[in-house]
Design a protein around this motif. Structure first.
Motif, short mmCIF file in Angstrom:
data_model
loop_
_atom_site.label_atom_id
_atom_site.label_comp_id
_atom_site.label_asym_id
_atom_site.label_seq_id
_atom_site.Cartn_x
_atom_site.Cartn_y
_atom_site.Cartn_z
N THR A 225 1.04 -1.08 -0.06
CA THR A 225 -0.05 0.12 -0.04
C THR A 225 0.88 1.27 -0.04
O THR A 225 1.98 1.27 0.48
N SER A 256 -10.22 3.60 -9.35
CA SER A 256 -9.32 2.32 -8.98
C SER A 256 -8.28 2.46 -10.31
O SER A 256 -8.68 2.76 -11.29
N GLN A 261 -12.17 -3.91 -10.01
CA GLN A 261 -11.34 -4.70 -9.19
C GLN A 261 -10.21 -5.38 -10.01
O GLN A 261 -9.75 -6.48 -9.48
N THR A 287 -11.64 0.30 -5.35
CA THR A 287 -10.45 -0.42 -5.05
C THR A 287 -11.05 -1.42 -3.97
O THR A 287 -10.82 -2.85 -4.13
N ASN A 288 -11.50 -0.95 -2.73
CA ASN A 288 -12.12 -2.00 -1.74
C ASN A 288 -13.58 -1.40 -1.23
O ASN A 288 -13.86 -0.35 -1.23
N ILE A 300 -15.19 -7.65 3.34
CA ILE A 300 -14.06 -6.87 2.59
C ILE A 300 -13.96 -7.56 1.12
O ILE A 300 -13.70 -8.62 1.05
N THR A 302 -11.72 -6.70 -1.81
CA THR A 302 -10.44 -5.85 -2.21
C THR A 302 -9.61 -6.51 -3.21
O THR A 302 -9.55 -7.72 -3.50
N SER A 306 -3.11 -3.07 -2.95
CA SER A 306 -4.04 -2.39 -3.22
C SER A 306 -3.79 -1.57 -4.58
O SER A 306 -4.68 -1.10 -5.18
N ASN A 312 -8.48 -9.87 -7.02
CA ASN A 312 -9.32 -9.40 -5.86
C ASN A 312 -9.83 -10.36 -5.37
O ASN A 312 -9.86 -11.69 -5.61
#
Ligand code: FES
Ligand code: FE2
Length: 444
Positions: A225, A256, A261, A287-288, A300, A302, A306, A312
């Motif tokens: 990240t 994103s 994703q 993104t999330n 979640i 994700t 990231s 994903n």
């Protein structure tokens, strides 16, 4: 909680404060069991966990053991996992396939429909009068599902599941309904016990991207990240019905780097067929997604890494209270059935690295939750008087953030995920439930 305390708590919540004594108070815990966990919709499992007739899983709805199984007609039913003879737990395995369930104590046998079909020594010992029809398994009063997610409710009078989920359904449709054939659970849910209070874990997922860059510092150091301290704030925090909420995290640019994703491009026309234009807009930018259904289901969805350097994945989790300072965590990994096997495998690996019992991010969180409990059980933290300001802080975005009316999804969307709007909404809903039956004159 007496009327004076209730008045004080209401005032505190109104100001964006939460009384610390309520986090782990044993009386509050009891109230929560009676007024929340016995009356709201609790997640039991996903339909893909019981594919064939005879497939079953055993779960807990708060303190009640339940048995979810598929009958010969393909219907999924959920019963109290307790034999009608002496009440012992009927099925002791976590999952499996059986033609019938035989009790380990005296051998009574139940069909896949929960009917009592076999009594050892039958009429010889119980006489002719006992009607087996009266002694089947006890069904959970309400069982309903949405997008393959099966929920139960112990309150026969509860509002329908779809009404309870309310505007969360719109986001469930994106995460769970985008692909033909829906989602499937891979493997069995991870399960472990942690020192934590369920409110704090629910809130961590539904309402707290602010912790990401500090708690999960190791992800920054591994370059999973970015360093930007505002990294998890970009996007919208959306307050939904009944204490539910979702963070739609994007990036600084509001988009994103990877559309949908990073899902394979040949699936995009399918998403576009299954989702409305507004849903496509939200899904293509996100993104999330991270959020929760009150009281204790979180999720979640994700990109693993990231920056889109992985696959994903989506996981759902239940924080089952085992006491004011203990929870059992169950985590389901879910994936679009329509995805190619190789993608699913990589996605599962990404999940294992980060979430689930051995996931690095999961461990970071668990430590903080244990410390909240430890620091909330002493005499000072539990002092209910106003001698000192004995509250914890939920003031982010309190009077400095207006809703974004342009956001294409339902709910009240705030243009930052670093805000406590969902947490405050959860607190208000929580308080309304635990005080629901208080005498009118006690209500303030
Ligand atoms: S308790 Fe199940 S048969 Fe006796
Ligand atoms: Fe976290």
């Amino acid at each position: 909680m007496n009327a004076k305390e209730l008045k004080q708590v209401k005032e505190q919540l109104k100001e964006g404060h939460f009384p610390q004594w309520m986090v782990t108070d044993p009386d509050i815990y009891k109230l929560e069991q009676d007024k929340i966990f016995a009356k709201t919709w609790l997640f039991i499992g996903h339909e893909s966990e019981v594919k064939e007739p005879g497939d079953y899983v055993t779960r807990m709805m708060a303190e009640d053991p339940v048995l979810m199984m598929k009958n010969k007609q393909g219907e999924i039913n959920v019963f109290l996992n307790s034999c009608s003879h002496r009440g012992t737990r009927l099925c002791t395995e976590d999952y499996g396939n059986k033609k019938a369930h035989t009790c380990p104590y005296h051998g009574w046998t139940y069909s896949l429909d929960g009917d009592l079909i076999g009594v050892v020594a039958g009429n010889k010992v119980f006489g002719e009068k006992m009607d087996k029809g009266d002694w089947g398994l006890r069904p959970i009063p309400r069982v309903e599902s949405y997008q393959g997610m099966i929920f139960g409710n112990l309150d026969p009078e509860a509002e329908p599941l779809e009404d309870y989920l309310g505007n969360m359904k719109w986001y469930f449709d994106i995460m769970l309904g985008r692909s033909d054939g829906g989602m499937e659970v891979w493997g069995v849910p991870h399960r472990w016990v942690a020192k934590a209070n369920w409110k704090m874990t629910s809130e961590n997922f539904a309402a707290d991207p602010y912790h990401v860059q500090t708690t999960h510092r190791s992800a920054v150091e591994l370059e999973l990240t970015p360093k930007d301290p505002m990294y998890a704030s970009y996007g919208h925090q959306v307050v939904l019905d009944n204490g539910h909420g979702i963070n739609v995290i994007t990036s600084e640019t509001g988009r994103s780097r990877l559309k949908y994703q990073g899902m394979p491009e040949d699936m995009w026309p399918m998403f576009e067929r299954n989702l409305t234009e507004n849903q496509q807009e939200v899904f293509s930018r996100v993104t999330n997604f991270v959020g929760g259904v009150f009281p204790n289901l979180s999720f979640i969805s994700t990109q693993s890494g990231s920056e889109g350097n992985g696959h994903n994945h989506l996981n759902f989790r239940v924080w089952r209270p085992l006491g004011p300072d203990k929870i059992e965590i169950l985590v389901w990994f879910m994936i679009d059935k329509a995805l190619p096997y190789e993608f699913k495998k990589k996605s599962y690996r990404g999940f294992l690295n980060t979430f689930g019992a051995a996931g690095t991010l999961e461990q970071d969180d668990t430590e903080n939750w244990a410390r909240i409990v430890e620091a909330s059980q002493g005499k000072m933290a539990r002092d209910r008087s106003l001698n000192y300001n004995n509250v914890i802080n939920y003031l982010m975005g309190f009077d400095n953030l207006e809703p974004d009316k342009e956001f294409p999804g339902p709910g009240t969307a705030y243009p930052s995920c670093y805000t406590d709007h969902i947490a405050r909404s959860m607190h208000r809903y929580w308080l309304s439930l635990i005080t629901a039956d208080m005498e009118e004159e006690e209500k303030v």
